[in-house]
Design an enzyme around this catalytic site. Sequence first.
Site, PDB file in Angstrom:
ATOM      1  N   CYS A   6       0.809  -1.224   0.000  1.00 14.94           N
ATOM      2  CA  CYS A   6       0.000   0.000   0.000  1.00 14.94           C
ATOM      3  C   CYS A   6       0.839   1.269   0.000  1.00 14.94           C
ATOM      4  O   CYS A   6       0.306   2.356  -0.181  1.00 14.94           O
ATOM      5  CB  CYS A   6      -0.951  -0.019   1.193  1.00 14.94           C
ATOM      6  SG  CYS A   6      -1.951  -1.520   1.244  1.00 14.94           S
ATOM      7  N   HIS A  22      -2.488   7.575   7.009  1.00 14.67           N
ATOM      8  CA  HIS A  22      -2.784   6.293   6.358  1.00 14.67           C
ATOM      9  C   HIS A  22      -4.190   5.849   6.761  1.00 14.67           C
ATOM     10  O   HIS A  22      -4.979   5.465   5.910  1.00 14.67           O
ATOM     11  CB  HIS A  22      -1.730   5.265   6.760  1.00 14.67           C
ATOM     12  CG  HIS A  22      -1.838   3.969   6.041  1.00 14.67           C
ATOM     13  ND1 HIS A  22      -1.819   3.880   4.662  1.00 14.67           N
ATOM     14  CD2 HIS A  22      -1.972   2.693   6.494  1.00 14.67           C
ATOM     15  CE1 HIS A  22      -1.932   2.610   4.302  1.00 14.67           C
ATOM     16  NE2 HIS A  22      -2.032   1.871   5.395  1.00 14.67           N
ATOM     17  N   GLU A  35      -0.715   4.712  14.449  1.00 16.18           N
ATOM     18  CA  GLU A  35      -0.356   5.905  13.694  1.00 16.18           C
ATOM     19  C   GLU A  35      -0.562   7.165  14.538  1.00 16.18           C
ATOM     20  O   GLU A  35       0.273   8.083  14.512  1.00 16.18           O
ATOM     21  CB  GLU A  35      -1.166   6.002  12.402  1.00 16.18           C
ATOM     22  CG  GLU A  35      -0.701   7.117  11.495  1.00 16.18           C
ATOM     23  CD  GLU A  35      -1.350   7.101  10.116  1.00 16.18           C
ATOM     24  OE1 GLU A  35      -0.897   7.869   9.248  1.00 16.18           O
ATOM     25  OE2 GLU A  35      -2.310   6.318   9.913  1.00 16.18           O
ATOM     26  N   LYS A  53      -9.431   7.980   3.400  1.00 16.33           N
ATOM     27  CA  LYS A  53      -9.911   6.612   3.157  1.00 16.33           C
ATOM     28  C   LYS A  53     -11.314   6.406   3.715  1.00 16.33           C
ATOM     29  O   LYS A  53     -12.002   5.458   3.326  1.00 16.33           O
ATOM     30  CB  LYS A  53      -8.959   5.581   3.768  1.00 16.33           C
ATOM     31  CG  LYS A  53      -7.646   5.406   3.024  1.00 16.33           C
ATOM     32  CD  LYS A  53      -6.828   4.257   3.618  1.00 16.33           C
ATOM     33  CE  LYS A  53      -5.492   4.089   2.926  1.00 16.33           C
ATOM     34  NZ  LYS A  53      -4.530   5.161   3.283  1.00 16.33           N
ATOM     35  N   HIS A  88      -9.786   1.997   0.641  1.00 18.00           N
ATOM     36  CA  HIS A  88      -8.337   1.802   0.552  1.00 18.00           C
ATOM     37  C   HIS A  88      -7.984   1.309  -0.846  1.00 18.00           C
ATOM     38  O   HIS A  88      -8.312   0.196  -1.226  1.00 18.00           O
ATOM     39  CB  HIS A  88      -7.897   0.787   1.607  1.00 18.00           C
ATOM     40  CG  HIS A  88      -6.422   0.719   1.808  1.00 18.00           C
ATOM     41  ND1 HIS A  88      -5.520   1.373   1.004  1.00 18.00           N
ATOM     42  CD2 HIS A  88      -5.678   0.044   2.739  1.00 18.00           C
ATOM     43  CE1 HIS A  88      -4.293   1.114   1.419  1.00 18.00           C
ATOM     44  NE2 HIS A  88      -4.371   0.320   2.476  1.00 18.00           N
ATOM     45  N   PHE A 101       1.671  -3.598   3.888  1.00 21.04           N
ATOM     46  CA  PHE A 101       2.023  -4.941   4.356  1.00 21.04           C
ATOM     47  C   PHE A 101       3.504  -5.195   4.071  1.00 21.04           C
ATOM     48  O   PHE A 101       4.033  -4.794   3.031  1.00 21.04           O
ATOM     49  CB  PHE A 101       1.198  -6.000   3.630  1.00 21.04           C
ATOM     50  CG  PHE A 101      -0.226  -6.137   4.122  1.00 21.04           C
ATOM     51  CD1 PHE A 101      -0.689  -5.430   5.210  1.00 21.04           C
ATOM     52  CD2 PHE A 101      -1.107  -6.997   3.469  1.00 21.04           C
ATOM     53  CE1 PHE A 101      -2.005  -5.568   5.653  1.00 21.04           C
ATOM     54  CE2 PHE A 101      -2.428  -7.133   3.898  1.00 21.04           C
ATOM     55  CZ  PHE A 101      -2.869  -6.428   4.991  1.00 21.04           C
TER      56      PHE A 101
END
Length: 417
Positions: free
Chosen positions: A166, A306, A317, A338, A343, A404
């Site tokens: 991502c 994110h 985060e 998002k 996403h 990831f």
Amino acid sequence: MQLRRVVVTGLGAVTPLGNTVSEYWDGLIRGVSGANLITRFDASKFKTRFACELKGLNIEDFIERKEMRKMDPYTHYAVIVAQQAIQDAGLLESGSLNKDRVGVIWGSGIGGLYTFQEECVNFAKGDGTPRFNPFFIPKMIADIASGHISIQYGFRGPNYTTVAACASSTNALIDAFTYIRLGKADVIVSGGSEAAVTEAGVGGFNALKALSENNDNFATASRPFDATRDGFVLGEGGGCIILEELEHAKARGAKIYAEIVGGGMSADAYHITAPHPEGLGATLVMRAALEDAEMKPEDLDYINVHGTSTPLGDVQEAKAIQTVFGEHAYNVNISSTKSMTGHLLGAAGAIEAIATIMAVKNNIVPPTINHATPDENLDAKLNFTFNKAQHREVRAALTNTFGFGGHNTSAIFKKYE
């Protein structure tokens, strides 16, 4: 060595909120949810039956049918947003453009998932005789989108694709920024695209327990920082950003949206899918971006996080932001777009960079929508810009993208002076 300054001169986007940058930005500041029940395939037997799909995009308006058949949908999106951004930048209107000095650096976390799934299913249904589409491999491979863009316009500069899950397209932007400021190119077409709303995409992320399964409330299922969040909502689309050396842009009279001034990369070095519990990688990457930009935390007014709407990721985060920004964390606006787009995986960084650039340009912070229940694990004094856009001066802003494998990227944009 004197590093060259790099500016943004063109933008392009196809997103679940709209198929142009203006439509996308309008949807963001109005707080529109892009989530709907899946139409790409029959999802009735899947744990998750909704996604943030593109709407009303006619590929043939941009790409000839013969060429369309040679491309996976993720490449369709790449070619379309590149066309938009190149036109927006007026790149081809300059008769003196040296195409040897124009590159394409693209990002995609998965590449041609639709093509891979289709070809393997067709083979499995057959009698074992290997009958594959001759374009199977060049449609599927993750680097092919940058190749198509380069071929279409004759851009002969640096050309490749970054794959960092991502974080892929923010990685591409940082690479493009670096190449230009080091003098290795004058213009780079950068961004990312993804087309993972397929049976394999939804089923695979369901198996990981990564997706929201809130089928009864799909329009509000992407709810970053809400106590009831249960996973991210899958999206699709692409975004393109034209990065250009400042003097090159000025010489041709280009409009300038913003200046990119810093980029950071780090690794969690912790787990293949889970974030570091103390947000270590996120802390490192934001500090790296600030150091690269030669800026202090107090210089920033907005952070496009994110913020995927996962139980662990959102908290880590927020912790990292407080570690890096200290008391100034309470003065910056934070938001997760998002909550509206879902996403977009490898394309997330590109469309979120566009949102960040537009926030800097227009002095408006898009909201984090769908928030109703406070999370006691989050500091209530942080300004997550819940549910409504906020007008404020945005001198500089940072965008975070994590992937990831523990990949982390941050980029900083500021007003051009």
